[in-house]
Design an enzyme around this catalytic site. Structure first.
Site, PDB file in Angstrom:
ATOM      1  N   ASP A 102      75.674  35.713  21.424  1.00 47.58           N
ATOM      2  CA  ASP A 102      76.568  35.024  22.355  1.00 47.58           C
ATOM      3  C   ASP A 102      76.334  35.536  23.771  1.00 47.58           C
ATOM      4  OD1 ASP A 102      78.840  34.061  23.770  1.00 47.58           O
ATOM      5  OD2 ASP A 102      80.004  34.050  21.903  1.00 47.58           O
ATOM      6  N   ALA A 111      72.320  28.048  28.438  1.00 45.43           N
ATOM      7  CA  ALA A 111      73.354  27.998  27.387  1.00 45.43           C
ATOM      8  C   ALA A 111      74.673  27.489  27.950  1.00 45.43           C
ATOM      9  CB  ALA A 111      73.545  29.375  26.776  1.00 45.43           C
ATOM     10  N   GLU A 126      78.380  24.880  26.599  1.00 48.34           N
ATOM     11  CA  GLU A 126      78.942  23.739  25.882  1.00 48.34           C
ATOM     12  C   GLU A 126      78.683  22.550  26.792  1.00 48.34           C
ATOM     13  OE1 GLU A 126      80.304  23.326  22.922  1.00 48.34           O
ATOM     14  OE2 GLU A 126      80.048  25.430  22.364  1.00 48.34           O
ATOM     15  N   THR A 137      74.680  20.799  36.545  1.00 49.70           N
ATOM     16  CA  THR A 137      74.719  19.353  36.312  1.00 49.70           C
ATOM     17  C   THR A 137      75.167  18.592  37.555  1.00 49.70           C
ATOM     18  OG1 THR A 137      75.895  17.641  35.071  1.00 49.70           O
ATOM     19  CG2 THR A 137      77.051  19.705  35.371  1.00 49.70           C
ATOM     20  N   ASP A 138      74.830  17.309  37.606  1.00 48.92           N
ATOM     21  CA  ASP A 138      75.329  16.456  38.698  1.00 48.92           C
ATOM     22  C   ASP A 138      76.825  16.164  38.556  1.00 48.92           C
ATOM     23  OD1 ASP A 138      75.226  14.671  36.547  1.00 48.92           O
ATOM     24  OD2 ASP A 138      73.819  13.274  37.495  1.00 48.92           O
ATOM     25  N   TYR A 154      84.623  19.773  31.092  1.00 49.47           N
ATOM     26  CA  TYR A 154      83.221  20.222  31.098  1.00 49.47           C
ATOM     27  C   TYR A 154      82.728  20.402  32.526  1.00 49.47           C
ATOM     28  CZ  TYR A 154      78.156  19.623  31.334  1.00 49.47           C
ATOM     29  OH  TYR A 154      76.817  19.763  31.659  1.00 49.47           O
ATOM     30  N   ARG A 169      74.426   5.953  34.989  1.00 47.37           N
ATOM     31  CA  ARG A 169      73.861   7.293  34.909  1.00 47.37           C
ATOM     32  C   ARG A 169      72.425   7.223  35.436  1.00 47.37           C
ATOM     33  NH1 ARG A 169      78.472   7.910  34.497  1.00 47.37           N
ATOM     34  NH2 ARG A 169      79.689   9.139  33.008  1.00 47.37           N
ATOM     35  N   PRO A 222      88.657   9.063  28.591  1.00 46.72           N
ATOM     36  CA  PRO A 222      89.647   9.347  29.645  1.00 46.72           C
ATOM     37  C   PRO A 222      88.963   9.968  30.873  1.00 46.72           C
ATOM     38  CG  PRO A 222      90.333  10.296  27.532  1.00 46.72           C
ATOM     39  CD  PRO A 222      88.931   9.797  27.347  1.00 46.72           C
ATOM     40  N   GLY A 223      89.336   9.482  32.058  1.00 52.26           N
ATOM     41  CA  GLY A 223      88.776  10.059  33.291  1.00 52.26           C
ATOM     42  C   GLY A 223      87.291   9.793  33.479  1.00 52.26           C
TER      43      GLY A 223
HETATM   44  P1  NAD Z   1      73.000  21.533  24.269  1.00 53.71           P
HETATM   45  O1  NAD Z   1      74.445  21.395  23.972  1.00 53.71           O
HETATM   46  O2  NAD Z   1      72.026  20.638  23.609  1.00 53.71           O
HETATM   47  O3  NAD Z   1      72.508  23.026  23.961  1.00 53.71           O
HETATM   48  C1  NAD Z   1      73.254  24.153  24.341  1.00 53.71           C
HETATM   49  C2  NAD Z   1      72.652  25.365  23.662  1.00 53.71           C
HETATM   50  O4  NAD Z   1      73.411  26.519  24.075  1.00 53.71           O
HETATM   51  C3  NAD Z   1      72.725  25.306  22.137  1.00 53.71           C
HETATM   52  O5  NAD Z   1      71.505  25.744  21.573  1.00 53.71           O
HETATM   53  C4  NAD Z   1      73.846  26.267  21.803  1.00 53.71           C
HETATM   54  O6  NAD Z   1      73.692  26.882  20.533  1.00 53.71           O
HETATM   55  C5  NAD Z   1      73.735  27.277  22.933  1.00 53.71           C
HETATM   56  N1  NAD Z   1      75.015  27.953  23.186  1.00 53.71           N
HETATM   57  C6  NAD Z   1      76.242  27.389  23.338  1.00 53.71           C
HETATM   58  N2  NAD Z   1      77.158  28.345  23.537  1.00 53.71           N
HETATM   59  C7  NAD Z   1      76.496  29.534  23.542  1.00 53.71           C
HETATM   60  C8  NAD Z   1      76.903  30.879  23.726  1.00 53.71           C
HETATM   61  N3  NAD Z   1      78.197  31.207  23.928  1.00 53.71           N
HETATM   62  N4  NAD Z   1      75.969  31.858  23.692  1.00 53.71           N
HETATM   63  C9  NAD Z   1      74.653  31.539  23.464  1.00 53.71           C
HETATM   64  N5  NAD Z   1      74.220  30.293  23.290  1.00 53.71           N
HETATM   65  C10 NAD Z   1      75.132  29.291  23.321  1.00 53.71           C
HETATM   66  O7  NAD Z   1      72.892  21.436  25.855  1.00 53.71           O
HETATM   67  P2  NAD Z   1      71.781  20.716  26.739  1.00 53.71           P
HETATM   68  O8  NAD Z   1      72.083  19.285  26.816  1.00 53.71           O
HETATM   69  O9  NAD Z   1      70.453  21.181  26.295  1.00 53.71           O
HETATM   70  O10 NAD Z   1      72.121  21.339  28.172  1.00 53.71           O
HETATM   71  C11 NAD Z   1      71.533  22.566  28.612  1.00 53.71           C
HETATM   72  C12 NAD Z   1      72.090  22.920  29.975  1.00 53.71           C
HETATM   73  O11 NAD Z   1      71.802  21.888  30.889  1.00 53.71           O
HETATM   74  C13 NAD Z   1      73.607  23.082  29.992  1.00 53.71           C
HETATM   75  O12 NAD Z   1      73.914  24.139  30.867  1.00 53.71           O
HETATM   76  C14 NAD Z   1      74.116  21.755  30.536  1.00 53.71           C
HETATM   77  O13 NAD Z   1      75.348  21.931  31.213  1.00 53.71           O
HETATM   78  C15 NAD Z   1      72.996  21.412  31.500  1.00 53.71           C
HETATM   79  N6  NAD Z   1      72.784  19.969  31.722  1.00 53.71           N
HETATM   80  C16 NAD Z   1      72.527  19.119  30.682  1.00 53.71           C
HETATM   81  C17 NAD Z   1      72.244  17.778  30.942  1.00 53.71           C
HETATM   82  C18 NAD Z   1      71.940  16.798  29.836  1.00 53.71           C
HETATM   83  O14 NAD Z   1      71.765  15.604  30.128  1.00 53.71           O
HETATM   84  N7  NAD Z   1      71.833  17.214  28.584  1.00 53.71           N
HETATM   85  C19 NAD Z   1      72.240  17.305  32.260  1.00 53.71           C
HETATM   86  C20 NAD Z   1      72.566  18.197  33.285  1.00 53.71           C
HETATM   87  C21 NAD Z   1      72.787  19.528  33.024  1.00 53.71           C
HETATM   88  O1  DAU Z   2      75.091  13.885  34.158  1.00 54.21           O
HETATM   89  C1  DAU Z   2      74.672  15.025  33.475  1.00 54.21           C
HETATM   90  C2  DAU Z   2      75.433  15.156  32.177  1.00 54.21           C
HETATM   91  O2  DAU Z   2      74.903  14.173  31.288  1.00 54.21           O
HETATM   92  C3  DAU Z   2      75.322  16.547  31.557  1.00 54.21           C
HETATM   93  O3  DAU Z   2      75.905  17.491  32.406  1.00 54.21           O
HETATM   94  C4  DAU Z   2      75.999  16.584  30.186  1.00 54.21           C
HETATM   95  O4  DAU Z   2      75.788  17.846  29.584  1.00 54.21           O
HETATM   96  C5  DAU Z   2      75.388  15.498  29.324  1.00 54.21           C
HETATM   97  O5  DAU Z   2      76.043  15.447  28.073  1.00 54.21           O
HETATM   98  C6  DAU Z   2      75.499  14.145  30.015  1.00 54.21           C
HETATM   99  O6  DAU Z   2      76.879  13.759  30.143  1.00 54.21           O
HETATM  100  P1  DAU Z   2      77.356  12.245  29.934  1.00 54.21           P
HETATM  101  O7  DAU Z   2      78.799  12.235  29.646  1.00 54.21           O
HETATM  102  O8  DAU Z   2      76.861  11.387  31.048  1.00 54.21           O
HETATM  103  O9  DAU Z   2      76.477  11.891  28.621  1.00 54.21           O
HETATM  104  P2  DAU Z   2      76.835  11.071  27.308  1.00 54.21           P
HETATM  105  O10 DAU Z   2      75.547  10.854  26.574  1.00 54.21           O
HETATM  106  O11 DAU Z   2      77.969  11.667  26.553  1.00 54.21           O
HETATM  107  O12 DAU Z   2      77.312   9.673  27.882  1.00 54.21           O
HETATM  108  C7  DAU Z   2      76.461   8.905  28.717  1.00 54.21           C
HETATM  109  C8  DAU Z   2      77.234   7.677  29.143  1.00 54.21           C
HETATM  110  O13 DAU Z   2      77.410   6.839  27.989  1.00 54.21           O
HETATM  111  C9  DAU Z   2      78.628   7.997  29.645  1.00 54.21           C
HETATM  112  O14 DAU Z   2      78.959   7.104  30.683  1.00 54.21           O
HETATM  113  C10 DAU Z   2      79.525   7.744  28.435  1.00 54.21           C
HETATM  114  C11 DAU Z   2      78.805   6.629  27.699  1.00 54.21           C
HETATM  115  N1  DAU Z   2      78.941   6.639  26.226  1.00 54.21           N
HETATM  116  C12 DAU Z   2      78.718   7.791  25.561  1.00 54.21           C
HETATM  117  C13 DAU Z   2      78.824   7.837  24.180  1.00 54.21           C
HETATM  118  C14 DAU Z   2      78.600   9.127  23.432  1.00 54.21           C
HETATM  119  C15 DAU Z   2      79.234   5.450  25.566  1.00 54.21           C
HETATM  120  O15 DAU Z   2      79.410   4.392  26.178  1.00 54.21           O
HETATM  121  N2  DAU Z   2      79.343   5.501  24.211  1.00 54.21           N
HETATM  122  C16 DAU Z   2      79.166   6.643  23.477  1.00 54.21           C
HETATM  123  O16 DAU Z   2      79.312   6.601  22.230  1.00 54.21           O
END
Ligand code: NAD
Ligand code: DAU
Length: 358
Positions: free
Chosen positions: A57, A80, A82, A132-133, A158, A222, A290-291
Site C-alpha cells: 500500500d 496508484a 482509486e 487528471t483533467d 474522485y 471527453r 450525479p454531478g
Molecule cells: P486503475 O484504477 O486502472 O489502476 C490503479 C492501480 O493502483 C491499480 O493497480 C491498483 O491496485 C493500484 N492501487 C490502488 N490503491 C492503491 C494503494 N493504496 N497502494 C498501492 N496501489 C494501489 O487506474 P488508471 O486508470 O490506470 O489510472 C492511473 C492514474 O492515472 C491514476 O492516478 C488516475 O487518477 C490517473 N488518470 C487516469 C485516467 C484514465 O483515463 N484512466 C485519466 C487521467 C488520469
Molecule cells: O478525464 C480523465 C478521467 O477519465 C480519469 O481521471 C478517470 O480516472 C477515468 O476513469 C476517466 O473518468 P470518466 O468518468 O470520464 O470515465 P468513465 O469511463 O467512467 O466515463 C466516461 C464517460 O462515459 C463519462 O461521461 C460517463 C459516461 N458513462 C460511463 C459509464 C461507465 C456512460 O455513459 N455509461 C457508463 O456505463
C-alpha cells in the site's frame, strides 16, 4: 532503476510494459492489487529480472521508505490511485485514503529519501505525479480547453481527491524543493482497460448481448487519449520536464459519449456481426451520474511546444487497435469479471436501469 506505483493498473501496467520495451532500466512496481490491479497484465515480464513486483500500500510509509532505501530509485512515477468516478460517488472514503493520504505518505517517504541522497543523485532525482483533467471541473461547449493555468474546480469526490493530491505535490516542491513533475491527462483508452469504464464496458456488454448503458443524454464530451501515447508523454516529461511544472496531456480527440458508443457498435457490427440487427439496438439511456461533468478538453500545446510531444494515434486508429485487442483477449476479459466485478456492476446499474430515459 525507477519506482512505479500502481503498475498493475490500466495505465500503470501499460507504462511498465512500455518502459521496459524502450529501456534497460529496471522497475520496482509497488501495487496493492485492489480490484483494479491485475498482475496478469504483466505476464510478459514473468521471467524478466528488470521487473520487481512488490504487493503493498502506498499509504504504508514504512514500506515505501524501506523500498526506497533498498532499491535507491532515481525517479518515482506515482500512478496508484482509486480512479473510478462512479465508485467515488458510492464510497468516497477509499479515495481520500489512497489518493490524498497515500500521496502524502509517498511524499513524506520520498522527501526523507531524497534529502539523504548525495549531490549528483539528489540533483537528478524526480517525483512524477500522474493526475487528471477532472481537477479543472467542467466546460461548456464553447469554452476554451483546459490549460495548465485553468483554476481547479473539482466536482466529484474522485476529482477532489486528485486535486488535493496535486496541491500536496505542488507544496512539497515549493516548500521543500522536492523535484516534482505533475501531469494532468484526459481520458485514456486501450489494452488492459478495466471494463467498468465506458469504452471497455461497451465492448464487453455488446459481445455479451447485454444492455449498453449511456448516462443521461449521452452528449457529454471527453477527450480520448490512446494509452501508449500517454506512456510516451510520461517518459518525455520525466526525461525533460521542468521541475515543479505541470503538463497537460490530451489526445485532441473530443467526442460525445453517444458518438463513441455508436462507433464501437459499428466496428463490432463489421468484425463480429450479430445474428440479426446491429449492436446499436442494445444501447439504453439510463439515469445520469450525479454531478456529471459535461465536457473535458485538454490543451496540450505546452507539452508540444516545450518538450516536442504530440500523440501518434488518431481516435480512428486507437479505437481500432482497442477493439481488436479486446476481441483477441477474451480470456483476460473473463478473468477480470470476478465476483467483485459483478457485484459492482449490479450496484451501479440496478437503479439507473429502472429509471431509463427512453
Ligand atoms: P486503475 O484504477 O486502472 O489502476 C490503479 C492501480 O493502483 C491499480 O493497480 C491498483 O491496485 C493500484 N492501487 C490502488 N490503491 C492503491 C494503494 N493504496 N497502494 C498501492 N496501489 C494501489 O487506474 P488508471 O486508470 O490506470 O489510472 C492511473 C492514474 O492515472 C491514476 O492516478 C488516475 O487518477 C490517473 N488518470 C487516469 C485516467 C484514465 O483515463 N484512466 C485519466 C487521467 C488520469
Ligand atoms: O478525464 C480523465 C478521467 O477519465 C480519469 O481521471 C478517470 O480516472 C477515468 O476513469 C476517466 O473518468 P470518466 O468518468 O470520464 O470515465 P468513465 O469511463 O467512467 O466515463 C466516461 C464517460 O462515459 C463519462 O461521461 C460517463 C459516461 N458513462 C460511463 C459509464 C461507465 C456512460 O455513459 N455509461 C457508463 O456505463
Amino acid at each position: 532503476m525507477i519506482l512505479v506505483t500502481g503498475g498493475a493498473g490500466f495505465i500503470g501496467s501499460n507504462f511498465v510494459l512500455d518502459w521496459l520495451g524502450e529501456s534497460s532500466e529496471a522497475v520496482v512496481n509497488l501495487d496493492k492489487l485492489t480490484y483494479a490491479g491485475n498482475i496478469s497484465n504483466l505476464d510478459a515480464l514473468r521471467d524478466d529480472p528488470r521487473h520487481i513486483f512488490i504487493k503493498g500500500d502506498i499509504g504504508d510509509q514504512a514500506l515505501v521508505s524501506e523500498l526506497l532505501a533498498r532499491y535507491r530509485p532515481r525517479a518515482i512515477v506515482h500512478t496508484a490511485a482509486e480512479s473510478h468516478v462512479d465508485r467515488s460517488i458510492q464510497g468516497p472514503g477509499e479515495f481520500i485514503r489512497t489518493n490524498i493520504n497515500g500521496t502524502f505518505s509517498m511524499l513524506e517517504a520520498t522527501r526523507a529519501y531524497w534529502s539523504s541522497l548525495p549531490g549528483a543523485e539528489r540533483e537528478d532525482f524526480r517525483f512524477l505525479h500522474m493526475s487528471t483533467d477532472e481537477v479543472y471541473g467542467t466546460l461548456d461547449g464553447a469554452d476554451p480547453a483546459f490549460t495548465e493555468t485553468t483554476s481547479y474546480q473539482p466536482n466529484s469526490p474522485y476529482a477532489a481527491s486528485k486535486a488535493a493530491s496535486d496541491h500536496l505535490v505542488r507544496a512539497y516542491h515549493h516548500t521543500y524543493g522536492l523535484p516534482t513533475l505533475t501531469t494532468n491527462c484526459s481520458n485514456n483508452y486501450g489494452p488492459y482497460h478495466f471494463p467498468e469504464k465506458l469504452i471497455p464496458l461497451v465492448i464487453v456488454n455488446a459481445l455479451a448481448g447485454k444492455p449498453i448503458p449511456v448516462y443521461g443524454d449521452g452528449q457529454q464530451i471527453r477527450d480520448w487519449l490512446f494509452v501508449s501515447d500517454h506512456c510516451a508523454a510520461i517518459r518525455t516529461v520525466l526525461a525533460r520536464g521542468r521541475l515543479g511544472e505541470t503538463y497537460n496531456i490530451g489526445g485532441w480527440n473530443e467526442r460525445t459519449n453517444l458518438d463513441v458508443v455508436q462507433v464501437l457498435c459499428d466496428m463490432l457490427d463489421l468484425l463480429v456481426p450479430r445474428a440479426t440487427g446491429s449492436y446499436r439496438e442494445q444501447i439504453v439511456f439510463v439515469q445520469d451520474r450525479p454531478g456529471h461533468d459535461r465536457r473535458y478538453a485538454i490543451d496540450a500545446r505546452k507539452l508540444e511546444r516545450e518538450l516536442g510531444w504530440k500523440p501518434a494515434e488518431t481516435f480512428e486508429t486507437g479505437i481500432a487497435r482497442t477493439v481488436r485487442w479486446y476481441l483477441d483477449h477474451q480470456a483476460w476479459v473473463a478473468q477480470v469479471q470476478s465476483g467483485d466485478y459483478l457485484t459492482w456492476i449490479e450496484e451501479n446499474y440496478a437503479n439507473r436501469n429502472m429509471e431509463a430515459c427512453e
